[in-house]
Design a protein around this motif. Structure first.
Motif, PDB file in Angstrom:
ATOM      1  N   ASP A  87      47.657  34.691  71.272  1.00 33.93           N
ATOM      2  CA  ASP A  87      46.853  35.323  70.226  1.00 33.93           C
ATOM      3  C   ASP A  87      45.627  34.494  69.874  1.00 33.93           C
ATOM      4  O   ASP A  87      44.850  34.856  69.001  1.00 33.93           O
ATOM      5  N   SER A 116      45.467  38.564  74.276  1.00 30.73           N
ATOM      6  CA  SER A 116      46.517  38.890  73.306  1.00 30.73           C
ATOM      7  C   SER A 116      47.266  40.182  73.631  1.00 30.73           C
ATOM      8  O   SER A 116      48.209  40.537  72.919  1.00 30.73           O
ATOM      9  N   LEU A 144      53.667  37.809  69.190  1.00 28.60           N
ATOM     10  CA  LEU A 144      52.624  37.089  68.460  1.00 28.60           C
ATOM     11  C   LEU A 144      53.182  35.824  67.808  1.00 28.60           C
ATOM     12  O   LEU A 144      52.513  34.790  67.769  1.00 28.60           O
TER      13      LEU A 144
END
Length: 181
Positions: A37, A43, A65
Motif C-alpha cells: 500500500d 496496491s 492492506l
C-alpha cells in the motif's frame, strides 16, 4: 482455454472471470495477493486481499492492506503457505505494467506470477493460477500517475469474481450431489 483477458470495465467482466475461475479453484484454494500500500500502483493485490477477506468467509487469503506480501517478505510467506497448505492450489493476484493498449485489462492464466518482473526485480514465481491487472504502461516508471480510484475499481472486479467463483463452485457441487442422490 489457458488464459482469459477482459477489461475491468466490461459489463460482463465479473461473469466471465468467475466462470473461468470456478473451473480452476477448489474449496481449499489459497488466495495470495501481492503488493504494497506504499505505492498506489502496487496496491491492487492488498486491496483485493482485503475485499475478499471481508466478503467471503472460509477462504485462506494472504496479503491484505494490514498484512501486505511484497518483495521483502514474499519468500518467507510462500514457505509459510506451502507448509500450512501443502496440497492447496495457489491463486496469485498482482498488479503489472503493460502496453498502453492493455491498461485496464485483467488476465487470468493457468500459470504462476513472476512478481516484480516489470520493474526488474528477480523474485520467485508463485501460484498455480495468476490474476494480473495491468495498472499502467511500461514506460511510466516509477508508477506515480496511477489513480487510486482506478486501482480500487479493478480490485472490486477481481474480488467479486473470486467471491462469485467460490459460490459457483459450491452450486456446481450441490447440483452434482443432488443428482447423485
Amino acid at each position: 482455454m489457458d488464459e482469459l483477458r477482459v477489461r475491468y470495465d466490461d459489463k460482463n467482466a465479473i461473469n466471465l472471470m468467475s466462470a473461468y475461475l470456478a473451473d480452476q479453484i477448489n474449496f481449499d484454494s489459497v488466495i495470495l495477493c501481492i503488493g504494497t500500500d506504499k505505492c498506489i500502483g502496487d496496491s491492487l493485490g492488498p486491496i483485493v486481499g482485503d475485499m475478499i477477506s471481508k466478503m467471503t468467509s472460509g477462504i485462506s487469503v494472504y496479503g491484505t492492506l494490514k498484512n501486505p506480501i511484497h518483495a521483502m517478505n514474499l519468500e518467507e510467506n510462500i514457505a509459510h503457505i506451502k507448509r500450512k497448505h501443502p496440497y492447496s492450489n495457489i491463486i496469485a493476484v498482482d498488479a503489472c505494467l503493460g502496453d498502453k493498449d492493455n491498461i485496464g485489462k485483467i488476465s487470468i492464466k493457468k500459470s504462476p506470477i513472476y512478481p516484480g518482473k516489470g520493474v526488474g526485480k528477480v523474485l520467485p514465481a508463485v501460484g498455480d493460477i495468476s490474476i494480473i491487472g495491468v495498472i499502467d504502461a511500461f514506460d511510466i516508471i516509477p508508477v506515480h500517475n496511477t489513480r487510486l480510484g482506478f486501482v480500487f475499481e479493478m480490485a472490486e472486479v477481481i474480488a467479486m469474481s473470486v467471491h462469485r467463483a467460490f459460490y459457483l463452485k459450491a452450486a456446481i457441487k450441490n447440483n452434482s450431489d443432488v443428482s447423485q442422490s
